[in-house]
Enzyme design. Structure first.
Site, mmCIF file in Angstrom:
data_model
loop_
_atom_site.group_PDB
_atom_site.id
_atom_site.type_symbol
_atom_site.label_atom_id
_atom_site.label_comp_id
_atom_site.label_asym_id
_atom_site.label_seq_id
_atom_site.Cartn_x
_atom_site.Cartn_y
_atom_site.Cartn_z
ATOM 1 N N GLY A 242 0.755 -1.243 0.000
ATOM 2 C CA GLY A 242 0.000 0.000 0.000
ATOM 3 C C GLY A 242 0.781 1.285 0.000
ATOM 4 O O GLY A 242 0.208 2.360 -0.208
ATOM 5 N N TYR A 321 -9.028 4.803 -12.532
ATOM 6 C CA TYR A 321 -8.839 5.444 -11.216
ATOM 7 C C TYR A 321 -8.611 6.951 -11.306
ATOM 8 O O TYR A 321 -8.138 7.539 -10.333
ATOM 9 C CB TYR A 321 -7.584 4.878 -10.525
ATOM 10 C CG TYR A 321 -7.467 3.388 -10.395
ATOM 11 C CD1 TYR A 321 -8.465 2.630 -9.796
ATOM 12 C CD2 TYR A 321 -6.305 2.744 -10.826
ATOM 13 C CE1 TYR A 321 -8.310 1.260 -9.655
ATOM 14 C CE2 TYR A 321 -6.144 1.370 -10.681
ATOM 15 C CZ TYR A 321 -7.163 0.637 -10.092
ATOM 16 O OH TYR A 321 -6.990 -0.707 -9.941
ATOM 17 N N CYS A 347 -12.226 3.361 -29.055
ATOM 18 C CA CYS A 347 -13.500 4.051 -29.200
ATOM 19 C C CYS A 347 -14.233 4.148 -27.865
ATOM 20 O O CYS A 347 -15.225 3.464 -27.626
ATOM 21 C CB CYS A 347 -14.343 3.338 -30.240
ATOM 22 S SG CYS A 347 -13.495 3.331 -31.818
#
Ligand code: PLP
Length: 422
Positions: A242, A321, A347
């Site tokens: 993390g 994100y 696209c």
């Protein structure tokens, strides 16, 4: 820190000019630096060592970048692996990670995956629910084995960052609820086939402040004391991954591994437990760039578009994100800049790599680098729009190799069939 540097006006990966690699492999492609991977691993490992944490194991989180050559680079330094699927188990073993350094995480392990991991004798399963403990106990017993397990507990801590990569809050799907943790250990103790010897947490990703880690580790220290008082023989504390990295090149300051290690030492250093970590992004993100070429530029009604040959299919993080990646031309230039949306050919309106970037006017064919793309880059790739996956190149000093080749269209279509009754 990374080994992507400009020399004489041109970007290099260690001693290799990016333009030369692009000439050899074509664009788009991922370029990884072995020296940077090693540096990141060593900085973290040395920080733990300097903080007095002698009993430790860094299990690289394979999902961040699961290329065999990347895993092998880290395995050679002594890294273990944190895996989340049977596929990642196979990768870790093939790359030379010993089974006894492999930890199996994830909320949805199936009995088949458990069997595969038990068969090779991995170090530890990080279990996330009581029903998972039951299935693992049953599966291991059938095989005449005892699985060493850590219970992943959810400390209910908001570690900041993007909501799609937060994992340690009560409303996230991960881990056993904090108030059920002790009951979980008691439950495991009553079962054959599992031996609960560890506590595991992983509170999120791209965490840029250290305070949430300290809060989580303090909670773990409290839980550890309660469990020991209750007679549980806890030997390992897996503190997850993390730690955040700088994505903006110069401006953002990432948390300092030494300060992080010191927090571990302060809160859990005298626990007598082996300290395990599962870093992914910290190791791999800044060790990779995505190299792309400009297809053409286009003046829209309200914006300038730089259309490049990489897309969300190669690097999904901006789309998924709202992630920011530094983008710069391979050839340094002091030409006047304009504001560009750097977009791919796919696209989808969400197909962009960077919005409102100050870049010079670039000709078709000009090379552009998207930085800090080594983690959650290639692994999140897709073949949407029937695009060929970008190849991956590993540079090590003045050596380089293609470590995953670009497939051809035949390979891409090979798995599909038109039924003969159609
Ligand atoms: C994804 C993940 C990691 C790695 O996270 P980073 O933010 O890349 O360090 C570690 N442990 C678990 C359980 C994960 O799911």
């Amino acid at each position: 820190m990374d080994e992507f540097t400009y020399r004489d006006g041109a970007l290099n990966a260690e001693h290799m000019p990016i333009a030369e690699l692009a000439e050899a492999v074509g664009t788009p492609f991922y370029c990884y630096s072995a020296a940077t991977l090693r540096h990141h691993y060593n900085v973290l490992d040395n920080a733990l060592s300097d903080a007095g944490l002698a009993e430790r194991l860094i299990c690289y989180s394979v999902k961040a970048n699961s290329n065999l050559a990347v895993i092998a680079t880290l395995a050679q330094l002594g890294a273990g692996a944190d895996i989340v699927s049977e596929g990642e188990l196979r990768r870790a073993l093939e790359a030379g990670v010993p089974a006894e350094k492999i930890v199996f995480s994830g909320v949805g392990k199936t009995a088949n995956e458990m069997r595969a991991a038990l068969a090779v004798g991995i170090l530890q399963f990080n279990v996330e629910s009581l029903s998972e403990i039951d299935l693992l106990a049953e599966t291991a017993s059938e095989m005449g084995k005892t699985a060493q397990i850590a219970l992943r507990v959810n400390p209910d801590i908001d570690a900041g960052g993007h909501e799609k990569i937060s994992t340690g809050k009560a409303e996230n799907k991960f881990g056993i609820a904090w108030e059920d943790a002790e009951r979980g250990f008691a439950h495991a103790r009553a079962l054959d086939g599992v031996s609960a010897i560890g506590i595991d947490i992983h509170i999120g990703s791209q965490i840029t402040e250290l305070a949430p880690f300290r809060r989580a580790f303090e909670k773990i220290a409290g839980l550890l004391a309660n469990l020991r008082a209750d007679g549980h023989d806890i030997q390992r504390l897996d503190l997850g991954g993390g730690l955040g990295v700088p994505y903006g090149r110069d401006n953002d300051t990432p948390p300092d591994p030494a300060a992080y290690a010191q927090i571990i030492a302060d809160t859990l250093g005298d626990s007598g437990c082996t300290i395990m970590l599962e870093p992914g992004r910290l190791i791999a993100a800044n060790a990779g760039i995505l190299v792309t070429s400009v297809i053409r530029t286009k003046q829209g009604q309200a914006k300038n578009f730089m259309i490049v040959d990489a897309a969300m299919t190669e690097l999904m993080r901006p789309t998924l994100y709202d992630a920011h990646h530094h983008i710069a031309p391979i050839a340094e230039s002091d030409a006047a800049t304009k504001q560009w949306d750097v977009v791919g050919p796919v696209c989808e309106t969400g197909d962009y790599l960077g919005l409102d970037r100050a870049l010079p006017v670039l000709e078709s064919g000009a090379l552009v680098a998207i930085f800090a793309a080594g983690a959650y880059g290639a692994v999140l790739g897709s073949a949407y729009n029937t695009r060929l996956a970008a190849p991956e190149v590993l540079v090590d000093g003045d050596k380089w190799a293609i470590v995953r080749a670009r497939p051809d269209y035949q390979a891409l279509l090979a798995g599909e069939q038109i039924p003969d009754w159609l």
